[in-house]
Design a protein around this motif. Sequence first.
Motif, PDB file in Angstrom:
ATOM      1  N   SER A 141      -7.795  11.297  -2.980  1.00 22.53           N
ATOM      2  CA  SER A 141      -7.976  12.326  -2.813  1.00 22.53           C
ATOM      3  C   SER A 141      -9.612  12.141  -2.843  1.00 22.53           C
ATOM      4  O   SER A 141      -9.746  11.440  -3.986  1.00 22.53           O
ATOM      5  CB  SER A 141      -7.677  13.515  -4.410  1.00 22.53           C
ATOM      6  OG  SER A 141      -8.637  14.593  -4.564  1.00 22.53           O
ATOM      7  N   GLY A 142     -10.308  13.011  -2.597  1.00 22.21           N
ATOM      8  CA  GLY A 142     -11.952  13.303  -2.902  1.00 22.21           C
ATOM      9  C   GLY A 142     -12.528  11.775  -1.524  1.00 22.21           C
ATOM     10  O   GLY A 142     -13.504  11.718  -0.857  1.00 22.21           O
ATOM     11  N   GLU A 143     -11.074  11.475  -0.684  1.00 18.72           N
ATOM     12  CA  GLU A 143     -11.487  10.391   0.415  1.00 18.72           C
ATOM     13  C   GLU A 143     -11.347  11.016   1.312  1.00 18.72           C
ATOM     14  O   GLU A 143     -10.694  10.957   1.798  1.00 18.72           O
ATOM     15  CB  GLU A 143     -10.984   8.965  -0.307  1.00 18.72           C
ATOM     16  CG  GLU A 143     -10.968   8.247  -0.686  1.00 18.72           C
ATOM     17  CD  GLU A 143     -10.215   6.308  -1.155  1.00 18.72           C
ATOM     18  OE1 GLU A 143     -10.405   6.048   0.142  1.00 18.72           O
ATOM     19  OE2 GLU A 143     -10.158   6.478  -2.451  1.00 18.72           O
ATOM     20  N   VAL A 144     -13.324  10.005   2.212  1.00 16.70           N
ATOM     21  CA  VAL A 144     -12.197  10.933   4.002  1.00 16.70           C
ATOM     22  C   VAL A 144     -12.247   9.722   4.583  1.00 16.70           C
ATOM     23  O   VAL A 144     -12.619   8.741   4.601  1.00 16.70           O
ATOM     24  CB  VAL A 144     -13.230  12.145   4.029  1.00 16.70           C
ATOM     25  CG1 VAL A 144     -13.013  13.296   3.623  1.00 16.70           C
ATOM     26  CG2 VAL A 144     -14.460  11.049   3.840  1.00 16.70           C
ATOM     27  N   PHE A 145     -11.621  10.581   5.313  1.00 17.61           N
ATOM     28  CA  PHE A 145     -10.812   9.034   6.683  1.00 17.61           C
ATOM     29  C   PHE A 145     -11.298   8.869   8.350  1.00 17.61           C
ATOM     30  O   PHE A 145     -11.330  11.015   8.946  1.00 17.61           O
ATOM     31  CB  PHE A 145      -9.153   8.543   6.593  1.00 17.61           C
ATOM     32  CG  PHE A 145      -9.138   7.949   5.641  1.00 17.61           C
ATOM     33  CD1 PHE A 145      -9.288   6.716   5.394  1.00 17.61           C
ATOM     34  CD2 PHE A 145      -9.358   8.969   4.624  1.00 17.61           C
ATOM     35  CE1 PHE A 145      -9.340   6.597   3.132  1.00 17.61           C
ATOM     36  CE2 PHE A 145      -8.817   8.660   3.165  1.00 17.61           C
ATOM     37  CZ  PHE A 145      -8.759   7.340   3.026  1.00 17.61           C
ATOM     38  N   ALA A 146     -11.699   8.540   9.134  1.00 20.09           N
ATOM     39  CA  ALA A 146     -12.081   8.878  10.897  1.00 20.09           C
ATOM     40  C   ALA A 146     -10.760   9.356  11.257  1.00 20.09           C
ATOM     41  O   ALA A 146     -10.896  10.131  12.380  1.00 20.09           O
ATOM     42  CB  ALA A 146     -12.032   7.421  11.369  1.00 20.09           C
ATOM     43  N   GLY A 147      -9.680   8.485  11.220  1.00 21.95           N
ATOM     44  CA  GLY A 147      -8.393   8.843  11.043  1.00 21.95           C
ATOM     45  C   GLY A 147      -7.547   9.000  10.685  1.00 21.95           C
ATOM     46  O   GLY A 147      -7.416   8.086   9.487  1.00 21.95           O
ATOM     47  N   VAL A 148      -6.063   9.996  10.505  1.00 26.71           N
ATOM     48  CA  VAL A 148      -5.553  10.630   9.913  1.00 26.71           C
ATOM     49  C   VAL A 148      -4.302  10.380  10.350  1.00 26.71           C
ATOM     50  O   VAL A 148      -4.118  11.281  10.820  1.00 26.71           O
ATOM     51  CB  VAL A 148      -5.302  11.469   8.407  1.00 26.71           C
ATOM     52  CG1 VAL A 148      -4.286  11.313   7.456  1.00 26.71           C
ATOM     53  CG2 VAL A 148      -6.284  11.011   7.616  1.00 26.71           C
ATOM     54  N   VAL A 149      -3.062   9.469  10.224  1.00 27.64           N
ATOM     55  CA  VAL A 149      -1.959   9.234  11.005  1.00 27.64           C
ATOM     56  C   VAL A 149      -0.968   9.926  10.157  1.00 27.64           C
ATOM     57  O   VAL A 149      -0.572   8.804   9.060  1.00 27.64           O
ATOM     58  CB  VAL A 149      -1.867   7.589  11.672  1.00 27.64           C
ATOM     59  CG1 VAL A 149      -0.478   7.496  12.338  1.00 27.64           C
ATOM     60  CG2 VAL A 149      -3.261   7.468  12.527  1.00 27.64           C
ATOM     61  N   VAL A 150       0.227  10.462  10.595  1.00 26.35           N
ATOM     62  CA  VAL A 150       1.428  11.127   9.544  1.00 26.35           C
ATOM     63  C   VAL A 150       3.012  10.519  11.078  1.00 26.35           C
ATOM     64  O   VAL A 150       2.046  11.819  11.605  1.00 26.35           O
ATOM     65  CB  VAL A 150       1.622  12.063   8.852  1.00 26.35           C
ATOM     66  CG1 VAL A 150       2.643  12.319   8.065  1.00 26.35           C
ATOM     67  CG2 VAL A 150       0.093  12.086   8.418  1.00 26.35           C
ATOM     68  N   THR A 151       3.419  10.183  10.530  1.00 24.03           N
ATOM     69  CA  THR A 151       4.631  10.046  11.225  1.00 24.03           C
ATOM     70  C   THR A 151       5.725  10.088  10.540  1.00 24.03           C
ATOM     71  O   THR A 151       5.858   9.678   9.817  1.00 24.03           O
ATOM     72  CB  THR A 151       4.508   9.234  12.681  1.00 24.03           C
ATOM     73  OG1 THR A 151       4.346   7.524  12.019  1.00 24.03           O
ATOM     74  CG2 THR A 151       3.475   9.316  13.216  1.00 24.03           C
ATOM     75  N   ASN A 152       6.398  10.735  11.412  1.00 21.55           N
ATOM     76  CA  ASN A 152       8.334  11.346  10.434  1.00 21.55           C
ATOM     77  C   ASN A 152       8.672  11.074   9.267  1.00 21.55           C
ATOM     78  O   ASN A 152       9.092  10.451   8.478  1.00 21.55           O
ATOM     79  CB  ASN A 152       8.927   9.663  10.713  1.00 21.55           C
ATOM     80  CG  ASN A 152       9.331   9.369  12.328  1.00 21.55           C
ATOM     81  OD1 ASN A 152       9.178  10.310  13.492  1.00 21.55           O
ATOM     82  ND2 ASN A 152       9.665   8.191  13.141  1.00 21.55           N
ATOM     83  N   TYR A 153       7.874  12.118   8.646  1.00 20.51           N
ATOM     84  CA  TYR A 153       6.974  12.276   7.406  1.00 20.51           C
ATOM     85  C   TYR A 153       6.474  13.748   7.137  1.00 20.51           C
ATOM     86  O   TYR A 153       5.705  14.008   7.488  1.00 20.51           O
ATOM     87  CB  TYR A 153       6.157  11.396   6.652  1.00 20.51           C
ATOM     88  CG  TYR A 153       5.524  11.765   4.625  1.00 20.51           C
ATOM     89  CD1 TYR A 153       6.990  10.938   4.103  1.00 20.51           C
ATOM     90  CD2 TYR A 153       5.213  11.712   4.427  1.00 20.51           C
ATOM     91  CE1 TYR A 153       7.108  11.250   2.154  1.00 20.51           C
ATOM     92  CE2 TYR A 153       4.463  12.415   2.522  1.00 20.51           C
ATOM     93  CZ  TYR A 153       6.485  11.926   1.829  1.00 20.51           C
ATOM     94  OH  TYR A 153       6.074  12.124   0.924  1.00 20.51           O
ATOM     95  N   LEU A 154       7.172  14.090   6.028  1.00 20.63           N
ATOM     96  CA  LEU A 154       6.933  15.869   5.586  1.00 20.63           C
ATOM     97  C   LEU A 154       6.986  15.675   3.894  1.00 20.63           C
ATOM     98  O   LEU A 154       8.047  15.780   3.296  1.00 20.63           O
ATOM     99  CB  LEU A 154       7.389  16.593   6.543  1.00 20.63           C
ATOM    100  CG  LEU A 154       7.423  18.254   5.746  1.00 20.63           C
ATOM    101  CD1 LEU A 154       5.308  18.536   6.190  1.00 20.63           C
ATOM    102  CD2 LEU A 154       8.097  19.528   6.726  1.00 20.63           C
TER     103      LEU A 154
END
Length: 188
Positions: free
Chosen positions: A82-95
């Motif tokens: 929480s509070g951190e930001v990223f140039a890329g966020v990747v999510v696969t096969n997860y919800l």
Amino acid sequence: MNKIPLPSISPWVERHLGAIRTGGTVLDVATGGGRNLRAALTAGHEVVGIDRELAGVADLAERAGVRLIAADLEDASAFPLSGEVFAGVVVTNYLWRPILPDIVRAVADDGVLIYETFAVGQERIGRPRNPDFLLRPGELVEVVAGRLTVLAFEHGRLREPERIVQRIVAVGTAHPWRDDPPQIALGP
């Protein structure tokens, strides 16, 4: 000794990995064996992998540019980043719906979200069958609305293995592709 081949990167992630700012840090949510984390690392990004179990990426624990976080994302505690930001966020096969807003907030203003997971209809052809783990039609578009701009969205059936997925690429308000998207090859 023969090495066990690692699962290949998601083609959706591979196709859109170039949208992530050069040298920007990439967060891989529910990293598992780290296939997408490894691809981002190979592409020159620093990476953060988060998962309940990190055995699949233990070989990366001491590597420069790698931060691994063991956390149960489903235990009702606050999102660990929480509070951190990223140039890329990747999510696969997860919800896990309770953290979807946290995932969207983790995308920097010039960042990109690359997300692909199972959708309604999957229960007819295989696992997962639990509706808690299947995206409803248009759900990813709804989740990013008001915060990110959708550049690509698909909901459909894939083969090998056969599965029904929903996937999105969405960028922050300062991402250069928002106003000047790359050229794409469109069919006739």
